[in-house]
Design a protein around this motif. Structure first.
Motif, PDB file in Angstrom:
ATOM      1  N   HIS A 121      -8.410   2.696  14.156  1.00  0.00           N
ATOM      2  CA  HIS A 121      -8.233   2.391  12.880  1.00  0.00           C
ATOM      3  C   HIS A 121      -7.923   3.688  11.951  1.00  0.00           C
ATOM      4  O   HIS A 121      -9.057   4.578  12.183  1.00  0.00           O
ATOM      5  CB  HIS A 121      -9.260   1.678  12.326  1.00  0.00           C
ATOM      6  N   ASP A 167     -10.613  -7.953   0.198  1.00  0.00           N
ATOM      7  CA  ASP A 167     -10.212  -8.351  -1.113  1.00  0.00           C
ATOM      8  C   ASP A 167      -8.354  -8.545  -0.855  1.00  0.00           C
ATOM      9  O   ASP A 167      -7.911  -8.800  -1.849  1.00  0.00           O
ATOM     10  CB  ASP A 167     -10.228  -7.088  -2.092  1.00  0.00           C
ATOM     11  N   LYS A 187      -6.311  -6.489   0.198  1.00  0.00           N
ATOM     12  CA  LYS A 187      -5.553  -5.286  -0.077  1.00  0.00           C
ATOM     13  C   LYS A 187      -5.552  -4.652   1.412  1.00  0.00           C
ATOM     14  O   LYS A 187      -6.254  -4.350   2.120  1.00  0.00           O
ATOM     15  CB  LYS A 187      -5.971  -4.488  -0.796  1.00  0.00           C
ATOM     16  N   VAL A 188      -4.182  -3.718   1.608  1.00  0.00           N
ATOM     17  CA  VAL A 188      -4.348  -3.111   2.829  1.00  0.00           C
ATOM     18  C   VAL A 188      -5.270  -1.965   2.832  1.00  0.00           C
ATOM     19  O   VAL A 188      -5.237  -1.200   1.924  1.00  0.00           O
ATOM     20  CB  VAL A 188      -2.751  -2.518   3.096  1.00  0.00           C
ATOM     21  N   ASP A 189      -6.022  -1.899   3.771  1.00  0.00           N
ATOM     22  CA  ASP A 189      -7.008  -0.753   3.865  1.00  0.00           C
ATOM     23  C   ASP A 189      -7.053   0.287   4.957  1.00  0.00           C
ATOM     24  O   ASP A 189      -7.521   1.311   4.968  1.00  0.00           O
ATOM     25  CB  ASP A 189      -8.556  -1.126   3.522  1.00  0.00           C
ATOM     26  N   ARG A 190      -6.721  -0.203   5.950  1.00  0.00           N
ATOM     27  CA  ARG A 190      -6.446   0.558   7.185  1.00  0.00           C
ATOM     28  C   ARG A 190      -5.157   0.200   8.192  1.00  0.00           C
ATOM     29  O   ARG A 190      -4.760  -0.915   7.859  1.00  0.00           O
ATOM     30  CB  ARG A 190      -7.631   0.405   8.120  1.00  0.00           C
ATOM     31  N   ARG A 207      -6.098  -5.733   6.485  1.00  0.00           N
ATOM     32  CA  ARG A 207      -6.279  -5.795   5.079  1.00  0.00           C
ATOM     33  C   ARG A 207      -7.827  -5.971   4.823  1.00  0.00           C
ATOM     34  O   ARG A 207      -8.535  -6.548   6.044  1.00  0.00           O
ATOM     35  CB  ARG A 207      -5.818  -6.875   4.468  1.00  0.00           C
ATOM     36  N   GLY A 208      -8.410  -5.578   3.965  1.00  0.00           N
ATOM     37  CA  GLY A 208      -9.932  -5.660   3.787  1.00  0.00           C
ATOM     38  C   GLY A 208     -10.299  -7.271   3.333  1.00  0.00           C
ATOM     39  O   GLY A 208      -9.378  -7.910   2.960  1.00  0.00           O
ATOM     40  N   ALA A 222       0.911  -1.326  -0.084  1.00  0.00           N
ATOM     41  CA  ALA A 222       0.065   0.000  -0.117  1.00  0.00           C
ATOM     42  C   ALA A 222       0.852   1.273  -0.043  1.00  0.00           C
ATOM     43  O   ALA A 222       1.984   1.487   0.653  1.00  0.00           O
ATOM     44  CB  ALA A 222      -0.942   0.087   1.099  1.00  0.00           C
ATOM     45  N   PRO A 279      -7.711   4.912   7.967  1.00  0.00           N
ATOM     46  CA  PRO A 279      -7.846   4.484   6.806  1.00  0.00           C
ATOM     47  C   PRO A 279      -6.378   4.728   6.105  1.00  0.00           C
ATOM     48  O   PRO A 279      -6.183   5.971   6.201  1.00  0.00           O
ATOM     49  CB  PRO A 279      -9.003   5.203   5.918  1.00  0.00           C
ATOM     50  N   VAL A 280      -6.117   3.989   5.102  1.00  0.00           N
ATOM     51  CA  VAL A 280      -4.561   4.084   4.468  1.00  0.00           C
ATOM     52  C   VAL A 280      -5.101   5.359   3.223  1.00  0.00           C
ATOM     53  O   VAL A 280      -4.336   5.882   3.079  1.00  0.00           O
ATOM     54  CB  VAL A 280      -4.437   2.769   3.671  1.00  0.00           C
ATOM     55  N   LEU A 281      -6.551   5.251   2.628  1.00  0.00           N
ATOM     56  CA  LEU A 281      -6.936   6.370   1.761  1.00  0.00           C
ATOM     57  C   LEU A 281      -6.541   7.614   2.218  1.00  0.00           C
ATOM     58  O   LEU A 281      -7.070   7.939   3.509  1.00  0.00           O
ATOM     59  CB  LEU A 281      -8.284   5.824   1.424  1.00  0.00           C
TER      60      LEU A 281
END
Length: 90
Positions: free
Chosen positions: A53, A33, A35-38, A30-31, A1, A55-57
């Motif tokens: 938590h 899917d 993928k790293v999401d948080r 990871r979510g 990520a 979020p990576v976004l």
């Protein structure tokens, strides 16, 4: 990520726009899917330790000497207002 390895993410600090440390990454999550999401982040100077938590976004890697930090647009107040994550007791 974010173009970083899991080890780099775990070694990074979460900082605000001025470079002030907001927290330390404790875990990469990871979510569904895969993928790293948080990130699980320990809020800086929390006593007792408080985890949230993040979020990576919206995080942006920034070089800090030999290290990489993750910049966020959140303030410390906003970080503290995130829902607390309670870790299981061993």
């Amino acid at each position: 990520a974010l173009g970083l390895s899991e080890a780099q993410l775990l070694n990074a600090d979460v900082v605000d726009g001025d470079g002030k440390e907001l927290g330390d990454d404790a875990q990469v999550l990871r979510g569904p899917d895969g993928k790293v999401d948080r990130l699980l982040v320990e809020i800086e100077d929390s006593n007792p330790d408080r985890y949230v938590h993040v979020p990576v976004l919206g995080l942006k890697p920034i070089a800090s000497g030999n290290d990489t930090d993750l910049a966020t647009t959140m303030t410390m107040t906003e970080m503290k207002s995130l829902p607390e994550v309670f870790l299981p007791t061993p």
